[in-house]
Each structure stands twice: as structure tokens, then as C-alpha cells.
Design a protein around this motif. Structure first.
Motif, PDB file in Angstrom:
ATOM      1  N   LEU A 333      25.571  21.316  26.294  1.00  0.00           N
ATOM      2  CA  LEU A 333      24.116  21.712  25.587  1.00  0.00           C
ATOM      3  C   LEU A 333      23.379  22.251  24.598  1.00  0.00           C
ATOM      4  O   LEU A 333      24.048  23.668  24.595  1.00  0.00           O
ATOM      5  CB  LEU A 333      22.688  21.705  26.463  1.00  0.00           C
ATOM      6  CG  LEU A 333      23.105  20.131  27.140  1.00  0.00           C
ATOM      7  CD1 LEU A 333      22.305  20.509  28.705  1.00  0.00           C
ATOM      8  CD2 LEU A 333      22.946  18.684  27.190  1.00  0.00           C
ATOM      9  N   LYS A 334      22.917  22.675  23.688  1.00  0.00           N
ATOM     10  CA  LYS A 334      22.553  24.012  22.215  1.00  0.00           C
ATOM     11  C   LYS A 334      21.954  24.699  23.324  1.00  0.00           C
ATOM     12  O   LYS A 334      21.860  25.996  23.502  1.00  0.00           O
ATOM     13  CB  LYS A 334      21.769  23.038  21.617  1.00  0.00           C
ATOM     14  CG  LYS A 334      21.976  22.181  21.219  1.00  0.00           C
ATOM     15  CD  LYS A 334      21.278  21.677  19.578  1.00  0.00           C
ATOM     16  CE  LYS A 334      21.806  20.106  18.836  1.00  0.00           C
ATOM     17  NZ  LYS A 334      21.212  19.816  18.142  1.00  0.00           N
ATOM     18  N   THR A 335      20.959  24.312  24.579  1.00  0.00           N
ATOM     19  CA  THR A 335      20.331  25.106  25.321  1.00  0.00           C
ATOM     20  C   THR A 335      21.030  25.234  26.666  1.00  0.00           C
ATOM     21  O   THR A 335      22.106  24.850  27.335  1.00  0.00           O
ATOM     22  CB  THR A 335      19.079  24.675  25.684  1.00  0.00           C
ATOM     23  OG1 THR A 335      17.876  25.290  26.608  1.00  0.00           O
ATOM     24  CG2 THR A 335      19.528  23.097  26.370  1.00  0.00           C
ATOM     25  N   ILE A 336      21.154  26.780  27.418  1.00  0.00           N
ATOM     26  CA  ILE A 336      21.553  26.829  29.033  1.00  0.00           C
ATOM     27  C   ILE A 336      20.283  27.039  29.614  1.00  0.00           C
ATOM     28  O   ILE A 336      21.413  27.124  30.633  1.00  0.00           O
ATOM     29  CB  ILE A 336      22.581  28.392  28.164  1.00  0.00           C
ATOM     30  CG1 ILE A 336      21.717  29.274  28.301  1.00  0.00           C
ATOM     31  CG2 ILE A 336      23.445  28.248  27.531  1.00  0.00           C
ATOM     32  CD1 ILE A 336      21.993  31.060  27.593  1.00  0.00           C
ATOM     33  N   LYS A 337      19.406  26.848  29.397  1.00  0.00           N
ATOM     34  CA  LYS A 337      18.504  26.886  30.579  1.00  0.00           C
ATOM     35  C   LYS A 337      18.500  25.480  30.807  1.00  0.00           C
ATOM     36  O   LYS A 337      18.125  24.565  30.945  1.00  0.00           O
ATOM     37  CB  LYS A 337      16.703  27.230  29.745  1.00  0.00           C
ATOM     38  CG  LYS A 337      15.402  27.341  30.926  1.00  0.00           C
ATOM     39  CD  LYS A 337      14.828  27.514  30.127  1.00  0.00           C
ATOM     40  CE  LYS A 337      13.234  28.194  30.858  1.00  0.00           C
ATOM     41  NZ  LYS A 337      12.001  27.918  30.551  1.00  0.00           N
ATOM     42  N   GLU A 338      18.311  25.437  32.146  1.00  0.00           N
ATOM     43  CA  GLU A 338      18.387  24.511  33.356  1.00  0.00           C
ATOM     44  C   GLU A 338      16.922  24.092  33.326  1.00  0.00           C
ATOM     45  O   GLU A 338      16.331  24.722  33.670  1.00  0.00           O
ATOM     46  CB  GLU A 338      19.023  24.672  34.697  1.00  0.00           C
ATOM     47  CG  GLU A 338      19.436  23.452  35.842  1.00  0.00           C
ATOM     48  CD  GLU A 338      19.560  23.606  36.712  1.00  0.00           C
ATOM     49  OE1 GLU A 338      19.086  23.754  38.552  1.00  0.00           O
ATOM     50  OE2 GLU A 338      20.802  24.149  37.066  1.00  0.00           O
ATOM     51  N   VAL A 339      16.276  22.534  32.877  1.00  0.00           N
ATOM     52  CA  VAL A 339      15.523  21.984  33.344  1.00  0.00           C
ATOM     53  C   VAL A 339      14.724  21.398  34.696  1.00  0.00           C
ATOM     54  O   VAL A 339      15.831  20.748  34.637  1.00  0.00           O
ATOM     55  CB  VAL A 339      14.559  21.427  32.371  1.00  0.00           C
ATOM     56  CG1 VAL A 339      13.843  20.879  31.541  1.00  0.00           C
ATOM     57  CG2 VAL A 339      15.408  22.101  30.422  1.00  0.00           C
ATOM     58  N   GLN A 340      14.081  21.593  34.678  1.00  0.00           N
ATOM     59  CA  GLN A 340      14.117  21.386  36.477  1.00  0.00           C
ATOM     60  C   GLN A 340      13.561  19.615  35.970  1.00  0.00           C
ATOM     61  O   GLN A 340      12.581  19.519  35.343  1.00  0.00           O
ATOM     62  CB  GLN A 340      12.582  22.017  37.125  1.00  0.00           C
ATOM     63  CG  GLN A 340      12.532  21.694  38.894  1.00  0.00           C
ATOM     64  CD  GLN A 340      11.452  22.137  39.726  1.00  0.00           C
ATOM     65  OE1 GLN A 340      11.767  23.464  39.022  1.00  0.00           O
ATOM     66  NE2 GLN A 340      11.300  21.423  40.386  1.00  0.00           N
ATOM     67  N   GLY A 341      13.854  19.138  36.781  1.00  0.00           N
ATOM     68  CA  GLY A 341      14.026  17.386  37.014  1.00  0.00           C
ATOM     69  C   GLY A 341      14.408  16.688  35.236  1.00  0.00           C
ATOM     70  O   GLY A 341      13.926  14.876  35.489  1.00  0.00           O
ATOM     71  N   THR A 342      15.706  16.604  34.602  1.00  0.00           N
ATOM     72  CA  THR A 342      15.561  16.639  33.711  1.00  0.00           C
ATOM     73  C   THR A 342      17.781  16.244  33.342  1.00  0.00           C
ATOM     74  O   THR A 342      17.694  17.266  33.438  1.00  0.00           O
ATOM     75  CB  THR A 342      15.434  17.296  32.526  1.00  0.00           C
ATOM     76  OG1 THR A 342      15.640  18.778  32.679  1.00  0.00           O
ATOM     77  CG2 THR A 342      14.163  17.244  32.682  1.00  0.00           C
TER      78      THR A 342
END
Length: 469
Positions: A333-342
């Protein structure tokens, strides 16, 4: 796993086994008229020495039959009626085995009535010692306050109240109730469920925690399971009063009150764990040395060229007994932040071009062989969920089935994955079927099943999978 504490109580079972085997063979020497020449153990061939042969035969089949009916699994809450039932079962089984021995070796000239007297004498002695040890232990707990289990009850349900009464009134069982926690306002409640965690951390030597399932959230159950695993104490569950008991949990009866505990599955037996762990280490070392080592160099260049960020993506997952660990993947992914519930969805804009290829081929999962080598995961097992999903899914699944799923190490691949239940959860049916296949795998594990799942996973990678995005 059932944890036990104590100075000498763990010796009782092996001593009883030794006594029973001694009585069986001592009385056989007395009742059975083995020929004198056959009594010299090393003077003749093994199969001509009927006394020695009977010793080996009786020891092997006694241990096998007692294991089969759990003859020595007598606990402090076991009733005298249950012990009598075990004795009768074992008497019948062993009688058949003894008559089979005499029938197979005609040179052992023993009358049927003499054999019957031998069996009766044997089981009179064994029964007397079994009941004597049972009642002496009860008296020891009642009079001398020894062999005591320190327990905590979580909940103020009907079952929790009945269990409290059993612990307080039946002192011969040897339970010492340290505290009871609930969010109710009952008089004998020590504190709230939230306060129970501080009590557990500050109090040493707790042997057992009893949790009323009606009153706890899945997250609270997770915390109690993790505490019990770390501190080597037993956790048991007081079931919901209007629900059927899950066959996946062991049911014990304290008087007539059912108490559930996590069933010991074949996968968690010491020998099976050794086999599976050996396979995991060899297989993961092979993948790390011959695949991950050079693939990482190529992917480092490609991933860095397309987007900023690390090569590996690290995220928290629930492992065995809800233990949290860092799970590794190649960043897709382009982001490394884990988005809760997605979950990553089809045509997700966060997925990079190289990431799309990695996810479709499951190459992004290869770094998890590092987790296998570290002991957090297995090559095959239930897939670990994000922490937020663990709580969310537990609301849709029977609590007992969900707890059972977390009684083994999670895997890189699993039976649910090769059956099509991987990736995004679009409906409740998806997660229900995933748990169903995970629990089927746990109950029916074999090393051949692991190999079959690995082969099918490899074939699916080449064929392509609908939910691999």
C-alpha cells in the motif's frame, strides 16, 4: 493446557499407576500357576517365559485401556459415583484382556474361576486404594487446609453464584475464593470487572479464574485468556444459562453445575507440537534462505521506486491465546498506517502497482516465514485477524467457537483460505464459514493435512484467486 501447582500432589497419579501395576502382577504370580522354569526370566526365550510375557502384556494394555477411559483423571470435583463408574469400566475391559491372554497362550493352564478370583482380588485392592486416596485428600483439604486452589470468580450470574456457594460450603474440595468481581452492586462483590485486572496483577499464586460468559465482552474474555496464559493459571468458563454447551470445550460438573474449559486438542499434545514445530522451522528456513533472501533485494528496489516507505509492513495481530505479535508483510500500500476496520477492497486506490502483483500472487505474505521462525505463527493454521476485527467478529460468532479458534498458533495459510474464505469479509456468512473451517482444521489436524493445504495454496497462487486483491 491444565496447569497445576503444589509441592507433592502431582506425585499422587504416578504413585497410583505404579501401585496398580504392582498389584496386577503380584497377584498374577500368586494365582496363576506359571511353570517353575518359566519363572527364571532370562533362562529361556521371551515367548516361552509366560510370566515375563504377562508382565509386559498387562503393563502395556493396562496403560492403554486406562488412558482410553481416562481412568486416572480424577479431580477434586469428581464424585464418588464417577470413580465407581470408572472402576467398573476398567474391570470389564481388563477382564476381557486377561481372558484373551489365557486363551492365546494355552500353555498357561489356569481355570476360568481362578482367573475370576484373580480379577476380583485385583480390583478390590485397586478400588480400596483409589477410594482411600480420594477420601484422604478430601480430609486433608478439610482438616489441614492443604492442597488448596486459590480462585477468582468474574461475574454475578446465576451460575457464578452457585459456584461461589460450592466453593464456600464444600471445603473438602479445596477451593479458596479470593475475590469476586462484577459490574453489579451485590454485597459480596470485591470490585468491578475493570478493577479485577489490577487485582490479578497484584495478587500472586492465583490458580484458577472462572468467567461468567453472560457478563463479559469478547475483549474482556481475551484479556483474561492472555493473563491466564502468561501467568500459567487455568481459565474456566461458566456458560450462558440458555445456551447449549459447545462440544469444542471440555465440560466438567461441580455438583450439577457445568463449568467449561478450553479443550486440549491433538494439535497441542507435546509430541504433535514437536512434529509441527520441526516442520515449521525446516520449511520456513528453506523459504527464508532460498526465496526471501533474494526476493527482498529486488522488491526493495521496486517498492521504493514507486512509493516512499519501508520494505516491510508491520501490523499487530492476535496469536495463540489472543497474544499480540507483530506480523510482517511486504508493503503493498501507499500508506503504512493501519486503518481500523478497513480491509483492502477490490480496486482499492491505496494499493500500489507492484503491490497489486504482490497481493494477487500472495508474495506479500512471504515475510511471515520470519514470524514462523520466531514462533509466533505456523506455516498452516487459522489466519490471524487485525485486533479491531477480532473484537468485531466475536460479536457475530458463538463465543465458545471463537475462543477455540485462538487455542492454536495462527498460520500463513489455512483450510479456510484454500476453501475461498480469504481476504475481505463481505457478509456474516464469510466469517462464519471461515471460523467453521478453522475449527475443523484444529479438530482434524495431521501433518499430511498441513502438506495438502500447502500444495493447494501453491496451486491456487498459479491459478489465481478471486479474493486475492
Amino acid at each position: 493446557m491444565e496447569y497445576t501447582r503444589g509441592r507433592f500432589s502431582w506425585l499422587i497419579r504416578p504413585l497410583l499407576v505404579f501401585f496398580d501395576l504392582f498389584i496386577i502382577n503380584l497377584l498374577a504370580y500368586y494365582f496363576f500357576n506359571f511353570n517353575a522354569e518359566n519363572l527364571h526370566f532370562f533362562s529361556s526365550a521371551f515367548f516361552n517365559n509366560k510370566h515375563l510375557l504377562y508382565i509386559v502384556y498387562s503393563v502395556v494394555f493396562w496403560m492403554f485401556s486406562t488412558s482410553f477411559i481416562s481412568f486416572y483423571n480424577v479431580y477434586r470435583y469428581t464424585s464418588a459415583i464417577n470413580i465407581l463408574s470408572l472402576l467398573i469400566k476398567q474391570f470389564l475391559i481388563f477382564s476381557i484382556l486377561v481372558y484373551a491372554f489365557i486363551g492365546a497362550f494355552r500353555s498357561v493352564n489356569v481355570q476360568a474361576f481362578v482367573t475370576f478370583k484373580y480379577l476380583i482380588s485385583t480390583f478390590v485392592f485397586i478400588s480400596l486404594v483409589k477410594f482411600l486416596s480420594y477420601y484422604l485428600l478430601r480430609a486433608y483439604r478439610l482438616k489441614l487446609k492443604g492442597n488448596v486452589r486459590r480462585v477468582v470468580i468474574i461475574g454475578d450470574t446465576e451460575g457464578a453464584n452457585e459456584l461461589k456457594s460450592i466453593f464456600n460450603q464444600k471445603k473438602e474440595l479445596g477451593y479458596r475464593l479470593l475475590a469476586r468481581f462484577s459490574n453489579s452492586k451485590a454485597e459480596d462483590i470485591t470490585g468491578s470487572i475493570k478493577e479485577s485486572f489490577s487485582f490479578l496483577e497484584d495478587t500472586s499464586g492465583i490458580d484458577e479464574i472462572y468467567c461468567a460468559m453472560d457478563e463479559l465482552t469478547e475483549n474482556q474474555v481475551n484479556e483474561f485468556v492472555k493473563y491466564a496464559n502468561i501467568h500459567h493459571c487455568n481459565i474456566k468458563f461458566i456458560p450462558e444459562t440458555k445456551k447449549l454447551f459447545s462440544k469444542r470445550l471440555k465440560t466438567d460438573f461441580y455438583n450439577y453445575l457445568p463449568v467449561l474449559s478450553i479443550q486440549e486438542v491433538a494439535l497441542n499434545h507435546d509430541f504433535n507440537k514437536l512434529i509441527k514445530r520441526t516442520f515449521d522451522v525446516i520449511f520456513s528456513l528453506f523459504i527464508i534462505v532460498f526465496i526471501l533472501s533474494w526476493v527482498s533485494v529486488i522488491l526493495f528496489i521496486l517498492i521504493k521506486f514507486e512509493s516512499k516507505g519501508p520494505l516491510f509492513y508491520k501490523h499487530k495481530r492476535n496469536g495463540i491465546n489472543y497474544k499480540e505479535f507483530n506480523c510482517y508483510k511486504f508493503r503493498s500500500l501507499k500508506t503504512i498506517k493501519e486503518v481500523q476496520g478497513t480491509y483492502v477492497q477490490q480496486n482499492d486506490t491505496r494499493v500500489t502497482k507492484i503491490g497489486k502483483f504482490l497481493r494477487q500472487t500472495s508474495i506479500d505474505e512471504v515475510p511471515q516465514f520470519i514470524n514462523v521462525l520466531l514462533g509466533d505463527m505456523s506455516v498452516v493454521g487459522p489466519r490471524p485477524h487485525m485486533l479491531s476485527y477480532t473484537e468485531e467478529y466475536s460479536k457475530k460468532i458463538d463465543k465458545y467457537n471463537f475462543i477455540f479458534r485462538h487455542h492454536v498458533k495462527p498460520g500463513i495459510t489455512g483450510l479456510a483460505q484454500i476453501k475461498g474464505y480469504r481476504g475481505e469479509i463481505k457478509s456474516d456468512e464469510d466469517i462464519i464459514n471461515r471460523i467453521k473451517f478453522d475449527n475443523f482444521y484444529i479438530e482434524n489436524w495431521s501433518i499430511l493435512l498441513d502438506i495438502r493445504i500447502i500444495i493447494q495454496t501453491t496451486l491456487n497462487i498459479f491459478k489465481g484467486e478471486e479474493k486475492a486483491y
